[in-house]
Design an enzyme around this catalytic site. Structure first.
Site, PDB file in Angstrom:
ATOM      1  N   PHE A   4      -2.206 -17.443  59.236  1.00 59.47           N
ATOM      2  CA  PHE A   4      -0.773 -17.552  59.010  1.00 59.47           C
ATOM      3  C   PHE A   4      -0.454 -18.023  57.610  1.00 59.47           C
ATOM      4  O   PHE A   4       0.680 -17.938  57.186  1.00 59.47           O
ATOM      5  CB  PHE A   4      -0.149 -18.526  60.022  1.00 59.47           C
ATOM      6  CG  PHE A   4      -0.487 -18.174  61.460  1.00 59.47           C
ATOM      7  CD1 PHE A   4      -0.483 -16.854  61.872  1.00 59.47           C
ATOM      8  CD2 PHE A   4      -0.823 -19.149  62.365  1.00 59.47           C
ATOM      9  CE1 PHE A   4      -0.795 -16.524  63.181  1.00 59.47           C
ATOM     10  CE2 PHE A   4      -1.132 -18.850  63.680  1.00 59.47           C
ATOM     11  CZ  PHE A   4      -1.119 -17.526  64.078  1.00 59.47           C
ATOM     12  N   TRP A  62       7.337 -16.418  61.050  1.00 57.58           N
ATOM     13  CA  TRP A  62       6.516 -17.086  60.043  1.00 57.58           C
ATOM     14  C   TRP A  62       5.044 -17.035  60.446  1.00 57.58           C
ATOM     15  O   TRP A  62       4.155 -16.926  59.591  1.00 57.58           O
ATOM     16  CB  TRP A  62       6.966 -18.537  59.881  1.00 57.58           C
ATOM     17  CG  TRP A  62       6.133 -19.353  58.939  1.00 57.58           C
ATOM     18  CD1 TRP A  62       6.321 -19.521  57.594  1.00 57.58           C
ATOM     19  CD2 TRP A  62       4.966 -20.136  59.263  1.00 57.58           C
ATOM     20  NE1 TRP A  62       5.351 -20.353  57.065  1.00 57.58           N
ATOM     21  CE2 TRP A  62       4.513 -20.745  58.064  1.00 57.58           C
ATOM     22  CE3 TRP A  62       4.276 -20.382  60.439  1.00 57.58           C
ATOM     23  CZ2 TRP A  62       3.396 -21.580  58.035  1.00 57.58           C
ATOM     24  CZ3 TRP A  62       3.155 -21.203  60.416  1.00 57.58           C
ATOM     25  CH2 TRP A  62       2.735 -21.803  59.209  1.00 57.58           C
ATOM     26  N   HIS A  63       4.794 -17.091  61.761  1.00 55.54           N
ATOM     27  CA  HIS A  63       3.418 -17.149  62.232  1.00 55.54           C
ATOM     28  C   HIS A  63       2.682 -15.830  62.095  1.00 55.54           C
ATOM     29  O   HIS A  63       1.445 -15.827  62.056  1.00 55.54           O
ATOM     30  CB  HIS A  63       3.382 -17.597  63.696  1.00 55.54           C
ATOM     31  CG  HIS A  63       3.607 -19.059  63.877  1.00 55.54           C
ATOM     32  ND1 HIS A  63       4.864 -19.625  63.915  1.00 55.54           N
ATOM     33  CD2 HIS A  63       2.736 -20.096  64.003  1.00 55.54           C
ATOM     34  CE1 HIS A  63       4.754 -20.927  64.077  1.00 55.54           C
ATOM     35  NE2 HIS A  63       3.479 -21.238  64.122  1.00 55.54           N
ATOM     36  N   GLY A  64       3.376 -14.730  62.026  1.00 55.38           N
ATOM     37  CA  GLY A  64       2.650 -13.476  61.883  1.00 55.38           C
ATOM     38  C   GLY A  64       3.532 -12.263  62.017  1.00 55.38           C
ATOM     39  O   GLY A  64       4.638 -12.327  62.560  1.00 55.38           O
ATOM     40  N   SER A  84      10.867 -19.013  62.748  1.00 60.62           N
ATOM     41  CA  SER A  84       9.637 -19.778  62.952  1.00 60.62           C
ATOM     42  C   SER A  84       8.571 -18.913  63.607  1.00 60.62           C
ATOM     43  O   SER A  84       7.397 -18.945  63.216  1.00 60.62           O
ATOM     44  CB  SER A  84       9.921 -21.006  63.828  1.00 60.62           C
ATOM     45  OG  SER A  84       8.726 -21.704  64.116  1.00 60.62           O
TER      46      SER A  84
END
Length: 475
Positions: A475, A326-328, A323
């Protein structure tokens, strides 16, 4: 195209008129309007982005049909993995390639190898790529699991993938929810449209009044944290916590409200997360579409909680780390996910992670109890600490920022102007906490009218003063 722009204020009414007045009752024409307007909306940033989203749409449209029509389970699985690897591959190239190369080079240098030329690619990160790839990937997975039948309506499927209200920053919709709504006739509903306008107004208030007012203050503090005292650094972290929440949940409110205007119902993405009494409740209220996506498509396939405590703990760490990533493409996001995993694990181990399922804080009460107040405060404290890593450019900067927060403890000497925005917003959220769809504001009509006048006045006053992209566009 930004929701908080004059372009969108012109774009939305045009699409609305075409959709309901010119093509009312014509499902195919309405879906075509949705598709064309979605591509215009998305291509407004860079028309080259359209080729990638079209490719992703074509791949999963045809693979979905292949999975459904194939009789052999082994071949179905092959098609499924083609979809998964394609979507992950798209993310790997456009979002993570340079990160992996840089990390590998740094690792080799640590081992003593001389510095070599780094082979990187100069590409623009397509807006919202993490959102629509997850959306199309889950479509194929649901067909494989027989939770959904593949559609042969390409226009309808393409409209689902590119649906402009939630295309670039969510919510991450499931085909099981949104696709049937696209493939079936919609009827104009006045009440639904009014609800949509209310959500759009509140989302705009969150974005242009609160988030965009706090953004320059938070940005300055994080960029120059060495020059500020510990109290001001605390303010910077708090400002960012409100900025990212109002920015992202504001986008979701506008997306959900806009969808209502066209007869669609999207899932809720935020349910007042800063009133959570532990981290488990926080993740049931924050970015719900992503957390439930990882639960259904990664955590449960990994075994979920069926393999005993240690197996479950391993899966929890995987979920939170993925997770974060996933954001960066930055180690700071991985650290952010790791911190939340550390906070969640004790709750899970002692069976407290489901303690606050359903209901709201201070149910049927005006104020929280002392116990609830302390729980909310402690949860928010750790969430803010984690946000420092999320916001910082490097992990070392985050640690130095936090070190100053705790060592140079004193009252903030500057940047106090943003406190009022936070206090006003918290008061509003507290009275709205029963329903994120704003359907239970007050039983008194005059109070509801005054509330919306208050929102409208401030949105008009602040609109265009500070115009920033939505944080989650990256994102």
């Amino acid at each position: 195209m930004l929701f908080n722009s004059n372009d969108y204020l012109i774009f939305l009414p045009i699409v609305y008129v075409l959709y309901w007045l010119l093509f009312k009752g014509n499902l195919k024409a309405q879906n075509l309007v949705i598709l064309v307007s979605s591509y215009v909306f998305y291509g407004w940033w860079d028309y080259r982005f359209l080729f990638l989203i079209l490719l992703s749409t074509l791949v999963d449209f045809f693979i979905g049909l292949k999975v459904q029509n194939e009789l052999k389970p082994s071949k179905q699985k092959i098609y499924l993995w083609v979809s998964i690897l394609f979507n992950i591959g798209v993310l790997a190239v456009f979002k993570y390639f340079n990160f992996f190369i840089d990390s590998l080079m740094e690792f080799l240098m640590e081992l003593g190898f001389s510095q070599t030329n780094r082979w990187t690619i100069n590409i623009i990160l397509p807006v919202g790529i993490s959102f629509y790839t997850f959306q199309t990937m889950s479509y194929t997975i649901d067909i494989y699991r027989k939770n959904l039948k593949a559609t042969s309506d390409f226009i309808g499927f393409a409209s689902f993938v590119a649906f402009f209200p939630q295309l670039v920053a969510g919510p991450i919709e499931r085909a099981t929810n949104l696709l049937p709504q696209i493939l079936n006739k919609r009827k104009f509903d006045y009440k639904q449209s009014v609800q949509g306008l209310r959500l759009i107004l509140y989302g705009m208030f969150k974005k242009v009044v609160i988030a965009d007012s706090l953004a320059p203050r938070a940005n300055d503090i994080f960029a120059n944290y060495q020059d500020y005292d510990g109290g001001t650094l605390w303010l910077g972290a708090i400002y960012f916590s409100f900025q990212i929440y109002c920015d992202f949940s504001g986008y979701s409110d506008i997306a959900i409200g806009t969808s209502k205007l066209f007869g669609f119902e999207l899932m809720s993405n935020f349910k007042f997360p800063y009133f959570s009494r532990n981290i488990g409740e926080f993740w049931r209220r924050w970015h719900i579409s992503l957390s439930t996506w990882f639960r259904d498509y990664l955590y449960i396939p990994l075994g979920g909680s069926k393999g005993g405590k240690w197996q479950s703990l391993k899966n929890i760490f995987i979920i939170f780390l993925v997770s974060g990533f996933w954001h960066g493409a930055n180690w700071t996001f991985l650290m952010w996910g790791f911190i939340h995993a550390l906070l969640y694990v004790p709750l899970f181990y002692f069976d407290l992670n489901r303690k606050y399922v359903g209901g709201i804080v201070a149910q049927n009460k005006f104020l929280p109890s002392i116990k609830e107040f302390i729980e909310i405060g402690v949860t928010y404290f750790f969430v803010v600490i984690a946000w420092v890593f999320f916001r910082s450019d490097t992990i070392s900067n985050a640690f130095l920022y936090i070190k100053k927060m705790f060592i140079e403890i004193q009252l903030p000497s500057s940047k106090l102007q943003g406190v009022g925005y936070c206090l006003v917003f918290i008061i509003i959220e507290w009275f709205l906490r029963k329903d994120e769809r704003l359907s239970t504001i007050s039983k008194y009509k005059i109070i509801r009218i005054l509330f919306y006048i208050f929102l409208l006045f401030h949105v008009v006053q602040y609109f265009g003063v500070v115009q920033t992209d939505f944080i989650y566009f990256q994102f």
